[in-house]
Design a protein around this motif. Sequence first.
Motif, mmCIF file in Angstrom:
data_model
loop_
_atom_site.group_PDB
_atom_site.id
_atom_site.type_symbol
_atom_site.label_atom_id
_atom_site.label_comp_id
_atom_site.label_asym_id
_atom_site.label_seq_id
_atom_site.Cartn_x
_atom_site.Cartn_y
_atom_site.Cartn_z
ATOM 1 N N ASP A 100 76.065 62.808 -17.754
ATOM 2 C CA ASP A 100 75.638 63.126 -19.111
ATOM 3 C C ASP A 100 76.058 64.559 -19.444
ATOM 4 O O ASP A 100 76.136 65.417 -18.556
ATOM 5 C CB ASP A 100 74.121 62.978 -19.217
ATOM 6 N N ALA B 79 73.882 65.410 -14.790
ATOM 7 C CA ALA B 79 74.031 65.940 -16.145
ATOM 8 C C ALA B 79 74.573 67.351 -16.072
ATOM 9 O O ALA B 79 74.176 68.143 -15.202
ATOM 10 C CB ALA B 79 72.697 65.925 -16.884
ATOM 11 N N HIS C 78 66.235 65.886 -20.497
ATOM 12 C CA HIS C 78 67.503 66.024 -21.206
ATOM 13 C C HIS C 78 67.940 67.475 -21.056
ATOM 14 O O HIS C 78 67.109 68.389 -21.057
ATOM 15 C CB HIS C 78 67.339 65.683 -22.695
ATOM 16 N N THR D 285 72.514 59.850 -24.619
ATOM 17 C CA THR D 285 71.674 59.711 -23.428
ATOM 18 C C THR D 285 70.776 58.490 -23.540
ATOM 19 O O THR D 285 70.623 57.729 -22.577
ATOM 20 C CB THR D 285 70.826 60.981 -23.244
#
Length: 927
Positions: free
Chosen positions: A120, A70, A322, A51
């Motif tokens: 991602d 993601a 994330h 990432t």
Amino acid sequence: MHAAMPAGRGNGASFLGRTDELAELRRLYGEASAGRPQLVVVEGPAGIGKTALVRHFITGTAEGHVLAAAGEEHEADLPYGVLSQLLGRPVHTDPLTAGAELLEPLGELQHEEPVVVVVDDAHWADTPSLRALTFALRRLRADRVLALLALRDMGDPRLPGGLRRILTDDSSVRLRLGGLAATDLVGLSARYLTEPLPPAAAHRLHAHTDGNPLHCLALLEEVPAAVLRSSSAAERGSGTAMSPLPAPQSYARFVLDRLARCGPPARALVQAAAVLGTHCTLDRAARLAGVAEPLAALGEALAQGLLQEAPHDTTTGIAFTHPLVRAAVYHELGPVRRTELHTRAAGTEDDEFVRLHHRALAAHGPDDRLAAELADCARRRGAVGRWVEAAPLVRYASRLASSPPERGRLACEAVEAYLFDGREEEADAVAAALPEATDEALRCCARGHLALVAGRVHQARALLDEAWRLRTPGADPGLDARIAEQYVMVQMMGGHSTQVCRWAEPARGAGGRARSGGTLRFIHLAALGQLGAFEEGFRLAAELPEAPLVGPEDIELLMGRGLLYMYTDRPARARRDLERAAELARQGPVPLRVIALAILAKAEFLDGAWDLAMPHWETASSVAADLGQGWIAPLVHAEEALLLTARGQYERAEERLKSARDHPVVQESAMVEVFVTYGRAYLAFVRGDPATAVALLRTLLVHEDLDFTAEPGLTVWRDLLADSLVAAGRLDEAEEVLTALERRAARRLRASTLAVVCRVRGNLHAARREPKLARDAFAEALDRGARLGLPLERARAELDFGVFLRRAGRRTPALEQLRAARAGFAELGAVPFLRHCDRELAACGAAPDGGPAALPGARERLTPQEYAVAQLAVTGLTNRRIARELVLSAKTVEYHLSHAYAKLGIRSRVELVARIGAATEGSGTAG
């Protein structure tokens, strides 16, 4: 508005290392800037910096638009979660339409700089999104697009097979990340310690963590600086024993420490966002969390690096920095808090699917009432073709049912739903884990369906035999119908049309349709056509209105009627039905999608609309490959090879036929074997090798008694066998084949076959030096061909008659026939036959019109794709509409059109109309 983010240059001071990888990404960005689309896989274990690398590259290099998304482990069952992030709006459709929808912004947003698409944690992305992405990526031709997929392992079984194939293709780039170098860890330590680590300590840290940035960061925050530096040379020289570095705490603890630094409102906001997904609106998360001042709470979460702002139409959107951050927060909630939040989220959700998804996640232990609601919703979604949502719902239901037999029954339904959505890998996973208490007849039926879709026809039949034997007759009409419907397909694959008709009746549910909403009525009408029972077939479709008025509930019946029109030599009429069917099938089960496109292409091929047939066959082939339809892919390849052969594209035809021949289903399905062998023989014949064609076609005599081969106009291998025998000089054998074929065609009233028989018989008489009989046979062939409207066969009759007349010394009538044939072949773009015409014209002492073996007008200068785009352009369609029709990006359409203009020496669509002329009637639909 979609999730397109202008990506300017930013501060990259926090990034270290990866110089080679960054240089490669910048090179590929330059390639994409030049109109050469690029696909890159960034691969490596959790925490290795995938990432960070992608973000740093985008911040420092990408100046155009960025579409980012993601995957998230707990949202893998939510259809189109990742695609919704890319498009910035909810998606409720099928993967192919969704993939086509993604092409639109990709085409619109690329200007001077490429569009960068980032997914991602692709290994956690939902399957429908990945399939839609696969479909879109395959159709990028001249686009300024750089696609970056970050994932842990290319071999991850959660990745759809179609995506794995393009990721491992030679045209894709694979960047495998390892740990940071020890020198980079020195720089990293300088940002967290008052003094950077000495080289020896950095090497020690590197050896302990393999340079994994996530683990290194955790240790730099957790471990006292003195302990980290304890490997210095001075300490070693003093004899101080070095204590080993502690194992880093989990990344979850790292995240939770940051969460603990937040005040209660910020913590509540982050927890609510974790329940809602990787992306949501600030307002929704605040309402779920009960936070009165969301902006202040968001500010704290931003400061701790837990959340970030994300584009979301006109309101404030938020996302986790994330996916691992979201996972840590979600797991830390505990069952009580997690259940409470999911229950409250369900209560405020309008969409039934998302509401039930939250309720399923809130459930602990069996809940028969919720299982029944989930199953009911799944069946309603499946009834309207929304298998993408039906499959996970019925799988949830299976997990929540209290009775083991009921869990097995629902799991078998899930297998079926996944297969209708083209998700063979997931269906296989469910089938492999069926509860022991699953009814054996149900188990065999589900596994039989799975084997059939995979092309294992013999295994499918054995399993269905067992399912039918084990069932209790009449106890479960739905099970009886499902077994019978799979039998219908097995019998069709074996070429046993009589058995298809036998099993069609027990396969019908209420209202005359199969419960599954699959291919039953289409296969039944196809079988009736193969048996020559055309009147009965049309009678079953008698209440069907004209094609534009047919609704999605009757797609399969419309397809069947279109096929019957094609069988009875009415390809133009067939096209009207099949164009509508292909349009409707976009929302139907995947098998219908492939079949509708393939038979539409065949009707266009017979009707002379070759420029439209090619993209339809290509799309059908792509869909079959990407969506796990191995049982039909070889048939599509073999049919597509006919057109490629007729246009002289021999290498591409060989490629398609090799792909078809190598598929195991060819050994298990007589129907597929006939199509593939015929395609190979046709290629040999057109290339001037009739002996090889004869040898191949002779192998089909073992299928002489199959119902499938009884219909002479379906696969015209007997016609080709007779043609090849005459060309090879084996005249007595040709006579025998022709006589049998003529009897069969006369009995079935097959006008097109009788026309071919007359033409081949003309060649046979000519070879035997029987001029009067030859002339009469050719005259009858031309007369029959004129009434049929099959352009390729008519032109072939004119060519063969012209050759006969030239050799008989009748130059003037020979020229008349040869020039008529040449015009027909040129209109089709049938280059091998065109060249034959030119040789015969030269033998007559006449120059061919338009130059040697040249196609008339624009087609001689344009590629097939350019010509297809140009044909649609002259009808007045915009580039965007053409892109939809051909399932390309608007940029690719613009690219092909500009090349067409340059090659033709024109500047406008008005001039294009003059050069191209009117397009073939009926533009069709490409997917």
